[in-house]
Write an enzyme that holds these catalytic residues in place. Structure first.
Site, PDB file in Angstrom:
ATOM      1  N   ARG A  14       8.078   0.340  -0.085  1.00 31.58           N
ATOM      2  CA  ARG A  14       7.018   0.647   0.891  1.00 31.58           C
ATOM      3  C   ARG A  14       7.275  -0.110   2.202  1.00 31.58           C
ATOM      4  O   ARG A  14       7.719   0.469   3.182  1.00 31.58           O
ATOM      5  CB  ARG A  14       5.646   0.305   0.277  1.00 31.58           C
ATOM      6  CG  ARG A  14       4.457   0.877   1.025  1.00 31.58           C
ATOM      7  CD  ARG A  14       4.059   0.087   2.242  1.00 31.58           C
ATOM      8  NE  ARG A  14       3.762  -1.311   1.976  1.00 31.58           N
ATOM      9  CZ  ARG A  14       3.565  -2.218   2.933  1.00 31.58           C
ATOM     10  NH1 ARG A  14       3.630  -1.875   4.197  1.00 31.58           N
ATOM     11  NH2 ARG A  14       3.336  -3.482   2.628  1.00 31.58           N
ATOM     12  N   HIS A 204       2.259 -13.002   1.338  1.00 36.29           N
ATOM     13  CA  HIS A 204       3.170 -11.959   1.849  1.00 36.29           C
ATOM     14  C   HIS A 204       3.782 -12.472   3.154  1.00 36.29           C
ATOM     15  O   HIS A 204       3.125 -12.509   4.184  1.00 36.29           O
ATOM     16  CB  HIS A 204       2.324 -10.700   2.075  1.00 36.29           C
ATOM     17  CG  HIS A 204       3.017  -9.497   2.653  1.00 36.29           C
ATOM     18  ND1 HIS A 204       3.141  -8.304   1.959  1.00 36.29           N
ATOM     19  CD2 HIS A 204       3.574  -9.261   3.863  1.00 36.29           C
ATOM     20  CE1 HIS A 204       3.746  -7.399   2.723  1.00 36.29           C
ATOM     21  NE2 HIS A 204       4.013  -7.948   3.893  1.00 36.29           N
ATOM     22  N   HIS A 206       6.733 -12.308   6.071  1.00 36.33           N
ATOM     23  CA  HIS A 206       7.894 -11.713   6.745  1.00 36.33           C
ATOM     24  C   HIS A 206       8.806 -12.855   7.190  1.00 36.33           C
ATOM     25  O   HIS A 206       8.360 -13.990   7.361  1.00 36.33           O
ATOM     26  CB  HIS A 206       7.434 -10.819   7.902  1.00 36.33           C
ATOM     27  CG  HIS A 206       6.914  -9.500   7.390  1.00 36.33           C
ATOM     28  ND1 HIS A 206       7.687  -8.372   7.345  1.00 36.33           N
ATOM     29  CD2 HIS A 206       5.715  -9.172   6.853  1.00 36.33           C
ATOM     30  CE1 HIS A 206       6.970  -7.382   6.798  1.00 36.33           C
ATOM     31  NE2 HIS A 206       5.774  -7.844   6.486  1.00 36.33           N
ATOM     32  N   CYS A 237       6.572  -3.827   9.954  1.00 39.89           N
ATOM     33  CA  CYS A 237       5.532  -2.859  10.263  1.00 39.89           C
ATOM     34  C   CYS A 237       5.851  -2.221  11.616  1.00 39.89           C
ATOM     35  O   CYS A 237       6.103  -2.928  12.586  1.00 39.89           O
ATOM     36  CB  CYS A 237       4.181  -3.568  10.310  1.00 39.89           C
ATOM     37  SG  CYS A 237       2.849  -2.474  10.789  1.00 39.89           S
ATOM     38  N   ASN A 246      10.580  -8.479   5.093  1.00 39.41           N
ATOM     39  CA  ASN A 246       9.945  -9.469   4.231  1.00 39.41           C
ATOM     40  C   ASN A 246      11.008 -10.435   3.735  1.00 39.41           C
ATOM     41  O   ASN A 246      12.200 -10.127   3.720  1.00 39.41           O
ATOM     42  CB  ASN A 246       9.313  -8.776   3.020  1.00 39.41           C
ATOM     43  CG  ASN A 246       8.201  -7.843   3.411  1.00 39.41           C
ATOM     44  OD1 ASN A 246       8.446  -6.758   3.925  1.00 39.41           O
ATOM     45  ND2 ASN A 246       6.976  -8.269   3.197  1.00 39.41           N
TER      46      ASN A 246
HETATM   47  P1  HMG Z   1      -5.752   8.763  13.321  1.00 35.19           P
HETATM   48  O1  HMG Z   1      -4.805   9.600  14.120  1.00 35.19           O
HETATM   49  O2  HMG Z   1      -6.771   7.928  14.039  1.00 35.19           O
HETATM   50  O3  HMG Z   1      -6.464   9.623  12.186  1.00 35.19           O
HETATM   51  O4  HMG Z   1      -4.848   7.830  12.395  1.00 35.19           O
HETATM   52  P2  HMG Z   1      -7.721  10.574  12.233  1.00 35.19           P
HETATM   53  O5  HMG Z   1      -8.688  10.084  11.231  1.00 35.19           O
HETATM   54  O6  HMG Z   1      -8.175  10.777  13.658  1.00 35.19           O
HETATM   55  O7  HMG Z   1      -7.072  11.936  11.705  1.00 35.19           O
HETATM   56  C1  HMG Z   1      -6.041  12.607  12.421  1.00 35.19           C
HETATM   57  C2  HMG Z   1      -5.255  13.482  11.464  1.00 35.19           C
HETATM   58  O8  HMG Z   1      -4.566  12.671  10.513  1.00 35.19           O
HETATM   59  C3  HMG Z   1      -6.124  14.440  10.654  1.00 35.19           C
HETATM   60  O9  HMG Z   1      -5.341  15.601  10.387  1.00 35.19           O
HETATM   61  C4  HMG Z   1      -6.317  13.690   9.363  1.00 35.19           C
HETATM   62  O10 HMG Z   1      -6.581  14.541   8.274  1.00 35.19           O
HETATM   63  C5  HMG Z   1      -4.963  13.036   9.191  1.00 35.19           C
HETATM   64  P3  HMG Z   1      -5.496  16.940  11.275  1.00 35.19           P
HETATM   65  O11 HMG Z   1      -6.945  17.303  11.158  1.00 35.19           O
HETATM   66  O12 HMG Z   1      -5.100  16.541  12.683  1.00 35.19           O
HETATM   67  O13 HMG Z   1      -4.531  17.885  10.629  1.00 35.19           O
HETATM   68  N1  HMG Z   1      -5.028  11.841   8.345  1.00 35.19           N
HETATM   69  C6  HMG Z   1      -4.211  11.589   7.308  1.00 35.19           C
HETATM   70  N2  HMG Z   1      -3.188  12.282   6.789  1.00 35.19           N
HETATM   71  C7  HMG Z   1      -2.578  11.751   5.714  1.00 35.19           C
HETATM   72  N3  HMG Z   1      -2.924  10.579   5.144  1.00 35.19           N
HETATM   73  C8  HMG Z   1      -3.952   9.864   5.642  1.00 35.19           C
HETATM   74  C9  HMG Z   1      -4.634  10.372   6.767  1.00 35.19           C
HETATM   75  N4  HMG Z   1      -5.673   9.926   7.489  1.00 35.19           N
HETATM   76  C10 HMG Z   1      -5.903  10.825   8.440  1.00 35.19           C
HETATM   77  N5  HMG Z   1      -4.296   8.708   5.062  1.00 35.19           N
HETATM   78  C11 HMG Z   1      -4.492   6.553  10.395  1.00 35.19           C
HETATM   79  C12 HMG Z   1      -5.446   6.892  11.514  1.00 35.19           C
HETATM   80  C13 HMG Z   1      -5.075   5.405   9.613  1.00 35.19           C
HETATM   81  C14 HMG Z   1      -4.299   7.751   9.488  1.00 35.19           C
HETATM   82  C15 HMG Z   1      -3.128   6.179  11.007  1.00 35.19           C
HETATM   83  O14 HMG Z   1      -3.337   5.189  11.956  1.00 35.19           O
HETATM   84  C16 HMG Z   1      -2.149   5.648   9.982  1.00 35.19           C
HETATM   85  O15 HMG Z   1      -1.626   6.395   9.177  1.00 35.19           O
HETATM   86  N6  HMG Z   1      -1.865   4.348  10.000  1.00 35.19           N
HETATM   87  C17 HMG Z   1      -1.007   3.698   9.016  1.00 35.19           C
HETATM   88  C18 HMG Z   1      -0.086   2.763   9.678  1.00 35.19           C
HETATM   89  C19 HMG Z   1       0.844   2.145   8.651  1.00 35.19           C
HETATM   90  O16 HMG Z   1       1.255   2.766   7.700  1.00 35.19           O
HETATM   91  N7  HMG Z   1       1.194   0.873   8.869  1.00 35.19           N
HETATM   92  C20 HMG Z   1       2.070   0.165   7.985  1.00 35.19           C
HETATM   93  C21 HMG Z   1       1.413  -0.270   6.729  1.00 35.19           C
HETATM   94  S1  HMG Z   1       0.484  -1.766   6.914  1.00 35.19           S
HETATM   95  C22 HMG Z   1       1.664  -3.022   6.884  1.00 35.19           C
HETATM   96  O17 HMG Z   1       2.838  -2.766   6.900  1.00 35.19           O
HETATM   97  C23 HMG Z   1       1.191  -4.457   6.788  1.00 35.19           C
HETATM   98  C24 HMG Z   1       1.378  -5.067   5.399  1.00 35.19           C
HETATM   99  O18 HMG Z   1       2.724  -5.024   5.000  1.00 35.19           O
HETATM  100  C25 HMG Z   1       0.920  -6.531   5.436  1.00 35.19           C
HETATM  101  C26 HMG Z   1       1.547  -7.273   6.609  1.00 35.19           C
HETATM  102  O19 HMG Z   1       2.756  -7.504   6.609  1.00 35.19           O
HETATM  103  O20 HMG Z   1       0.786  -7.565   7.528  1.00 35.19           O
HETATM  104  C27 HMG Z   1       0.549  -4.331   4.352  1.00 35.19           C
HETATM  105 MG    MG Z   2       4.274  -6.390   5.566  1.00 32.77          MG
END
Ligand code: HMG
Ligand code: MG
Length: 296
Positions: A14, A204, A206, A237, A246
């Site tokens: 992931r 966690h 990095h 990220c 990480n």
């Molecule tokens: P948005 O554009 O604000 O979403 O994104 P929305 O609610 O306005 O919806 C827009 C469209 O996206 C809609 O579709 C929704 O259905 C769809 P449309 O009507 O246009 O066809 N949608 C989705 N589709 C699939 N799966 C979903 C989803 N939600 C809405 N879950 C959103 C908001 C949260 C979706 C976006 O910002 C996003 O996907 N962000 C994720 C970012 C990410 O993956 N970051 C990395 C992971 S976190 C990390 O790495 C940190 C960690 O490791 C710890 C650390 O190190 O700090 C965990």
């Molecule tokens: Mg991370």
């Protein structure tokens, strides 16, 4: 004193692949995950149900969950109700939500303020717990934020306490951009374990500034015995500029084993798993133990 046993939560499939420039096929991801399982890893973040527009690398999440060999605890990341809905539809049992302590980071990562994310997550988590799912809460920017700088310890603590009140099973507290030092790691985890004793506490780190191993050692001394790590040191990220991977699973496992701390992981088979993903990714893998594995 150190714990006798440590649990490694492998996040390579992931965190490791979400920011990868190359297109890694679903087949290669599954082969990587299965090789990691063969090495003895019992807990793993296997994919994330996020927007395929924001993070195209994770767009095969449903297929990964459906086809993966079921073994141990397999987490999927979900940022919102849509993500949770997609995850449950394909039978995911353990869900990881994620929120930034820093508002600016949360906006970049999830397009909501921290408060808005929390408001959305509260009923979702209550519901998941009532239905018996395992819920892990990942706390991003727990030490430093790429946009806001140093984060106040009280802010991280209060967010963690809120999740604990909602009944999450685990907190994974993250140094998102690899900026924490061992003193900060010791201070924060001492405080968290004292204030929130009845929860699985995971660290966690990095490894951007190569302080990951030192930070893990500091957290170990406070009593933390669960660590998120990434095979090959992959990761980062996309919404945290400058963040690299990480801390590498193979280097953490080696450090722990040489100190007599058990992980249940076979280091040689772990390096074999790294060798499976190495040709699929754009960045060179040069972790200590993988380098030794290749020349032996
Ligand atoms: P948005 O554009 O604000 O979403 O994104 P929305 O609610 O306005 O919806 C827009 C469209 O996206 C809609 O579709 C929704 O259905 C769809 P449309 O009507 O246009 O066809 N949608 C989705 N589709 C699939 N799966 C979903 C989803 N939600 C809405 N879950 C959103 C908001 C949260 C979706 C976006 O910002 C996003 O996907 N962000 C994720 C970012 C990410 O993956 N970051 C990395 C992971 S976190 C990390 O790495 C940190 C960690 O490791 C710890 C650390 O190190 O700090 C965990
Ligand atoms: Mg991370």
């Amino acid at each position: 004193s150190l714990p006798n046993n440590v649990t490694i939560i492998e996040v390579g499939p992931r965190d490791g692949l979400q920011n990868e420039k190359n297109e890694v096929s679903t087949e290669n991801k599954l082969e990587f995950i299965h090789a990691l399982q063969a090495s003895g890893i019992q807990e793993m973040e296997i994919t994330s149900f996020v927007s395929p527009k924001w993070v195209p690398q994770m767009s095969d999440a449903a297929e990964i969950v459906e086809r993966v060999h079921k073994q141990g605890r397999q987490f999927v990341l979900t940022p919102n109700s849509k993500g949770i809905e997609r995850a449950l539809q394909v039978g995911a049992k353990s869900v990881a939500v994620f929120v930034g302590v820093s508002n600016s980071f949360n906006m970049k990562n999830i397009n909501k303020t921290t408060a808005q994310s929390m408001e959305e997550l509260k009923p979702l988590i209550t519901n998941l717990k009532q239905q018996g799912y395992f819920v892990r809460a990942c706390i991003s920017t727990a030490f430093h934020c790429p946009y806001e700088g140093q984060i106040a310890v009280e802010d991280t603590l209060s967010l963690c306490k809120e999740f604990a009140r909602w009944g999450v099973d685990e907190l994974s507290v993250a140094d998102t951009i690899g900026m924490a030092n061992p003193q900060e790691s010791y201070a924060l985890f001492s405080l968290l374990l004292r204030e929130i004793p009845d929860i699985l506490m995971t660290a966690h780190f990095h490894d951007t500034r190569k302080m990951g191993l030192a930070n893990i050692y500091a957290a170990l001394l406070t009593g933390v015995s669960r660590f998120d790590t990434s095979a090959g040191g992959l990761g980062g990220c996309p919404f945290a500029p400058g963040a690299t991977g990480n801390v590498a699973t193979e280097d953490v496992v080696n450090m722990l084993h040489t100190m007599g701390v058990q992980t249940g992981i076979d280091l040689n088979l772990l390096c074999k798993a790294v060798s499976i993903i190495a040709p699929c990714v754009s960045r060179p893998i040069d972790t200590g133990m993988f380098r030794l594995y290749q020349i032996q």
